[in-house]
Design an enzyme around this catalytic site. Structure first.
Site, PDB file in Angstrom:
ATOM      1  CG  ASP B  72      -2.241  -0.728   0.929  1.00  0.00           C
ATOM      2  OD1 ASP B  72      -2.842  -0.463  -0.127  1.00  0.00           O
ATOM      3  OD2 ASP B  72      -2.649  -1.562   1.752  1.00  0.00           O
ATOM      4  CD  GLU B 103      -3.883   1.734  -2.935  1.00  0.00           C
ATOM      5  OE1 GLU B 103      -3.670   1.052  -1.918  1.00  0.00           O
ATOM      6  OE2 GLU B 103      -4.547   1.319  -3.895  1.00  0.00           O
ATOM      7  CG  HIS B 106      -6.097   1.168   1.603  1.00  0.00           C
ATOM      8  ND1 HIS B 106      -6.186   0.716   0.318  1.00  0.00           N
ATOM      9  CD2 HIS B 106      -7.289   1.764   1.875  1.00  0.00           C
ATOM     10  CE1 HIS B 106      -7.381   0.999  -0.175  1.00  0.00           C
ATOM     11  NE2 HIS B 106      -8.067   1.648   0.743  1.00  0.00           N
ATOM     12  CE1 TYR B 110      -3.674  -4.293   6.079  1.00  0.00           C
ATOM     13  CE2 TYR B 110      -2.702  -2.540   4.771  1.00  0.00           C
ATOM     14  CZ  TYR B 110      -3.518  -3.644   4.869  1.00  0.00           C
ATOM     15  OH  TYR B 110      -4.172  -4.097   3.763  1.00  0.00           O
ATOM     16  CD  GLU B 197      -6.285  -1.824  -2.719  1.00  0.00           C
ATOM     17  OE1 GLU B 197      -6.237  -1.124  -3.743  1.00  0.00           O
ATOM     18  OE2 GLU B 197      -5.571  -1.597  -1.718  1.00  0.00           O
TER      19      GLU B 197
END
Lengths: 161, 324
Positions: B72, B103, B106, B110, B197
């Site tokens: 990402d 992105e 994203h 995490y 995505e």
């Protein structure tokens, strides 16, 4: 006395350029042509719902299956494209509808092929098949064979509402 | 980074009232309406569930997520941006900036998962692993080399394969946990990424196909051959990466099916035929169901015995102008 709204509408509809089809398969595909490619691979007589407002409206004259994509996202909102709603706005097109096939992407989770499911529910016909993007060779085979069987007289006796 | 990434050399004021390609507006609207932030997902509800994982399972999960973070980051800071100079319309440029930003969201997600579930030491350890894992580094390098390359259509191919194929060895795991009623909030967050995505891969693949229009048959063939070669190269690396990660928990074979299934979809996004036959794409139903809860309903009326007459079960009919 000015014409009533209903007369206006009737006049407009009577003068709207129309094109009639007795194809057993009607589909919609955007400029991405994904669904159109799938239909091409079926090698069956088909009619395409017009993409743009200036094109003649499509009216069915015989029972047919509708094949349409869902572009997904937006939590299922605006899933049925305006062109498809307009097509189903004609009573003949709803009356002749026998089933729906959906194209989509499982990445859209619970909204996978949601447009096809919503139309099927609304028009009280079955969702016959769903596939992803432009379909795998297996999908093409299944749908081609499935449609052939579907339209055989014996199978039609059971299906007819 | 020593090499320079190209910038677009002519900027004109973007006029959203003059649209050359309706897909630009359609995709922009989809992306904007799909916008989300990790803070909205109650990840802390997964803390108890995390505690039930074995040490091997925790390690695997941390590693999978750092791998996804790397991809990402690459797509956000290099990939989507590298597509801007070759955009056909100014609106396409704007869509790429949206993709690039998402992105980055994203990639940051995490870290939200990590900080909720793991200790600083575990997190640092996982990031160290990501810089040392040969297969992970290799896949990032392969893609990056095309982003720095000269051919704009090859950049789109690499980008689509990343969006629609390379993420999936990682996405498999949260779907697996979700199907076992574990880390379900984390899975909800990952599902949002998976949805994004799909739109990215669809759009970049579509623009690739627009770019093919009017090219010579020879050039088209070259790009097609190139796509399949790159797919094979990436696939071989993915298989090794998969074994490396999933062998200790015995999931490698099912993950590979998921890879095949998504490789087909990546190729289709580029307008090519699926490459893997149905015999090797039969992902376990639990994973498919975790991905798309309704996809496992019997929507193969044709093969049904007649008892499977399914009237579409829709969520709500709320589309506007939907009355007749």
């Amino acid at each position: 006395m000015p014409p009533t709204a209903l007369a206006d509408r009737q006049y407009a509809e009577a003068h709207e350029p129309l094109v009639f089809t007795d194809s057993k398969l009607v589909f919609f595909s955007s400029v991405s042509e994904n669904t159109a490619r799938f239909v091409e691979k079926l090698q069956m007589d088909s009619a395409r719902i017009p993409l743009h407002a200036h094109e003649p409206k499509l009216i069915t004259t015989a029972p047919y299956i509708l094949l349409i994509p869902t572009y997904g996202g937006e939590r299922g909102k605006r899933s049925i494209l305006p062109q498809i709603m307009k097509f189903l706005g004609y009573e003949e097109n709803r009356k002749n509808l026998r089933g729906v096939i959906g194209a989509g992407n499982t990445n859209f989770g619970e909204f996978y092929c949601i447009a096809a499911k919503r139309i099927a529910e609304k028009c009280n016909v079955p969702v016959l098949y769903t596939f992803e993007l432009m379909g795998t060779p297996e999908d093409v085979l299944r749908v081609r064979e499935g449609l052939e069987t579907f339209w055989t007289p014996a199978s039609q006796k059971q299906q007819k509402p | 980074m020593s090499e320079k990434i190209q910038l677009t050399n002519k900027v004109e004021a973007i006029n959203w009232n003059r649209i050359q390609d309706e897909k630009d507006v359609e995709v922009w609207n989809r992306l904007v309406n799909n916008f989300w932030l990790p803070e909205k997902v109650p990840l802390s509800n997964d803390i108890q569930s995390w505690a039930t994982l074995t040490e091997d399972e925790k390690l695997l999960t941390m590693r999978v997520f750092t791998g996804l973070t790397l991809l990402d980051t690459l797509q956000g800071t290099v990939g989507a941006v590298s597509l801007i100079p070759d955009a056909i319309t100014p609106h396409e440029e704007a869509v790429y900036t949206n993709i690039a930003f998402m992105e980055s969201v994203h990639a940051k997600s995490y870290s939200s998962i990590f900080s909720t579930l793991a200790s600083t030491k575990e997190i640092d350890e996982a990031f160290r692993w990501s810089t040392e894992n040969v297969n992970l580094q290799k896949k990032a390098q392969i893609i990056e080399s095309y982003y720095h390359g000269e051919d704009p259509l090859k950049r789109k191919i690499a980008s689509t394969l990343l969006e629609s194929f390379l993420f999936y060895s990682g996405f498999y795991l949260p779907m697996h946990w979700s199907s076992h009623a574990k880390l379900t909030n984390t899975a909800d967050l990952i599902r949002l990424i998976i949805r994004d995505e799909a739109v990215h891969g669809y759009y970049i693949g579509y623009k690739f196909q627009k770019g093919l229009e009017g090219l010579s048959e020879e050039r088209k063939q070259e790009l097609k051959d190139y796509t399949f070669e790159l797919m094979f190269e990436l696939y071989e690396n993915e298989v090794q990466y998969t074994h490396d990660l999933y062998d200790p928990v015995g999931l490698s074979e099912d993950v590979k099916k998921f890879l095949h299934y998504n490789a087909n979809k990546a190729l289709m996004n580029l307008g090519y035929e699926a490459m893997f036959p149905a015999t090797v794409t039969d992902v376990s139903p639990a994973i498919l169901s975790a991905l798309s809860p309704n996809a496992d309903e019997n929507h193969d009326f044709f093969s049904g015995s007649g008892s499977s007459y399914v009237i579409g079960k829709a969520v709500n009919t709320e589309d506007e102008d939907w009355d007749f």
